[in-house]
Motif scaffolding. Structure first.
Motif, short mmCIF file in Angstrom:
data_model
loop_
_atom_site.label_atom_id
_atom_site.label_comp_id
_atom_site.label_asym_id
_atom_site.label_seq_id
_atom_site.Cartn_x
_atom_site.Cartn_y
_atom_site.Cartn_z
N UNK A 129 96.05 60.41 21.87
CA UNK A 129 95.99 59.03 21.38
C UNK A 129 96.30 58.90 19.89
N UNK A 130 96.40 60.04 19.20
CA UNK A 130 96.79 60.05 17.78
C UNK A 130 98.24 60.48 17.59
N UNK A 131 98.89 60.86 18.69
CA UNK A 131 100.28 61.34 18.63
C UNK A 131 100.41 62.56 17.72
N UNK A 132 99.45 63.49 17.85
CA UNK A 132 99.46 64.72 17.07
C UNK A 132 99.13 65.88 18.00
N UNK A 133 99.40 67.11 17.56
CA UNK A 133 99.09 68.28 18.37
C UNK A 133 99.13 69.55 17.55
N UNK A 149 102.22 56.50 14.29
CA UNK A 149 103.17 55.47 14.69
C UNK A 149 103.72 55.69 16.10
N UNK A 150 103.70 56.92 16.59
CA UNK A 150 104.20 57.19 17.93
C UNK A 150 103.25 56.78 19.03
N UNK A 151 102.05 56.35 18.66
CA UNK A 151 101.06 55.88 19.62
C UNK A 151 100.76 54.42 19.33
N UNK A 152 100.45 53.64 20.37
CA UNK A 152 100.08 52.24 20.14
C UNK A 152 98.58 52.03 20.28
N UNK A 153 97.80 53.12 20.19
CA UNK A 153 96.34 53.02 20.35
C UNK A 153 95.62 52.87 19.03
N UNK A 154 95.97 53.71 18.07
CA UNK A 154 95.29 53.72 16.78
C UNK A 154 96.33 53.80 15.66
N UNK A 155 95.88 53.45 14.45
CA UNK A 155 96.72 53.57 13.27
C UNK A 155 96.00 54.46 12.26
N UNK A 156 96.76 55.32 11.59
CA UNK A 156 96.18 56.28 10.64
C UNK A 156 97.03 56.32 9.38
N UNK A 157 96.35 56.23 8.23
CA UNK A 157 97.03 56.29 6.93
C UNK A 157 96.25 57.23 6.03
N UNK A 158 96.93 57.76 5.01
CA UNK A 158 96.19 58.57 4.04
C UNK A 158 96.59 58.19 2.62
N UNK A 170 86.03 53.67 20.12
CA UNK A 170 85.73 54.52 18.97
C UNK A 170 85.44 55.95 19.43
N UNK A 171 84.87 56.11 20.62
CA UNK A 171 84.56 57.45 21.12
C UNK A 171 85.83 58.28 21.33
N UNK A 172 86.85 57.68 21.92
CA UNK A 172 88.11 58.39 22.13
C UNK A 172 88.70 58.80 20.79
N UNK A 173 88.72 57.87 19.85
CA UNK A 173 89.29 58.18 18.53
C UNK A 173 88.50 59.29 17.85
N UNK A 174 87.16 59.24 17.91
CA UNK A 174 86.35 60.23 17.22
C UNK A 174 86.50 61.62 17.81
N UNK A 175 86.59 61.73 19.13
CA UNK A 175 86.81 63.04 19.74
C UNK A 175 88.09 63.68 19.16
N UNK A 205 88.44 66.85 16.36
CA UNK A 205 89.26 68.02 16.65
C UNK A 205 90.36 68.19 15.60
N UNK A 206 90.94 67.09 15.15
CA UNK A 206 91.96 67.14 14.09
C UNK A 206 91.39 67.78 12.83
N UNK A 207 90.23 67.33 12.38
CA UNK A 207 89.62 67.88 11.17
C UNK A 207 89.24 69.34 11.36
N UNK A 208 88.82 69.70 12.55
CA UNK A 208 88.49 71.09 12.86
C UNK A 208 89.74 71.98 12.81
N UNK A 209 90.79 71.56 13.49
CA UNK A 209 92.03 72.35 13.50
C UNK A 209 92.64 72.45 12.10
N UNK A 210 92.45 71.40 11.29
CA UNK A 210 92.99 71.40 9.93
C UNK A 210 92.15 72.22 8.96
N UNK A 211 90.98 72.71 9.44
CA UNK A 211 90.06 73.52 8.62
C UNK A 211 89.53 72.75 7.41
N UNK A 212 89.27 71.46 7.63
CA UNK A 212 88.68 70.64 6.57
C UNK A 212 87.22 71.04 6.34
N UNK A 213 86.79 70.91 5.09
CA UNK A 213 85.42 71.26 4.73
C UNK A 213 84.75 70.10 4.01
#
Length: 258
Positions: free
Chosen positions: A21-25, A75-84, A100-105, A109-117
């Motif tokens: 739903x974030x168009x990322x992998x 932008x490749x998904x029509x579910x959510x929008x993300x900016x930085x 919100x539950x779908x987005x948070x899951x 996972x995105x923050x985990x895979x990115x090794x954010x602290x």
């Protein structure tokens, strides 16, 4: 260690994790390079609001350019929008617990895979206030359900799983201290009640259905106020439960609208 946690042993067995739903992998994107320096995540219901918030942060942080051309990472998904904007990620989550539950899951996972602290996540937006001045900002200390209990109940397969909805108390006090620098917005700390519905669930009399009297509504809202509830919305219990379980320092801040 400050890392964002995932509590799913099945992820280790997956060759690729697709954040659909974030168009990322994990194979299609270099998530550590894209997001590894993120320190703050702000989420809210509306894509347009979160774009405007990202533009605001761009200006406040003094980043190059005017921020008007900030790109939607999803932008490749029509579910959510993300900016930085620098270390700040701004994401929409739609309305209600399922959205919100779908987005948070996928965000966790995105923050985990990115090794954010040491990531802080703050949910911003509007809500219905209870016994407070219109235009106030409510900083949530505890998210409660429609029975005024600090819990999030979810049916998992055929089990009812109950999770805590306590939020970071130190962050609440820190945000309250920051609010004193902005005199235009009355700010307070209080409980936020989360409902599964905008109309009957929040005591409104103008939905397609209404099964209660105005007197019963007012009696219920008085009991909610006495229990410490100062605003009502539709996402806070899921937000608090997921963030708490996965090691995110989280807080909800909502404007009260009439």
């Amino acid at each position: 260690s400050g890392l964002v946690l995932v509590k799913n042993p099945h992820l280790d067995l997956m060759e690729e994790d697709i954040l659909y739903h974030l168009d990322l992998g994990t194979k299609t994107h270099n998530l550590p390079a894209m997001f590894g320096d993120i320190k703050f995540v702000c989420v809210g219901g509306s894509p347009n609001r979160m774009r405007a918030f990202a533009q605001f942060m761009h200006r406040e942080l003094g980043l190059a350019g005017d921020g008007e051309d900030v790109a939607d990472i999803c932008a490749g998904s029509d579910r959510y929008a993300m900016y930085r904007a620098g270390p700040v990620l701004s994401i929409s989550h739609g309305m209600g617990i399922p959205s919100i539950s779908i987005m948070l899951h996928e965000l966790i996972k995105l923050l985990h895979h990115a090794k954010c602290r040491d990531v802080t996540i703050i949910r911003i937006g509007t809500s219905g206030g209870l016994g407070i001045e219109a235009g106030s900002v409510v900083i949530t200390d505890t998210a409660v359900d429609s029975s005024f209990q600090p819990r999030f109940e979810q049916v998992v397969l055929d089990d009812v799983v109950v999770r805590s909805t306590e939020l970071d108390k130190d962050l609440a006090e820190e945000l309250l201290a920051c609010s004193r620098e902005i005199p235009d917005f009355p700010t307070l700390i209080g409980h936020t009640m989360c409902t599964y519905d905008f109309y009957e669930g929040q005591g409104r009399l103008d939905g397609a259905l209404c099964s209660f009297s105005n007197e019963k509504k007012l009696e219920y809202l008085r009991r909610a106020y006495d229990a410490g509830v100062r605003n009502i919305e539709m996402e806070s219990t899921a937000f608090a439960a997921l963030c708490g379980l996965c090691g995110l320092k989280g807080k909800s801040c909502r404007f009260h609208l009439l």
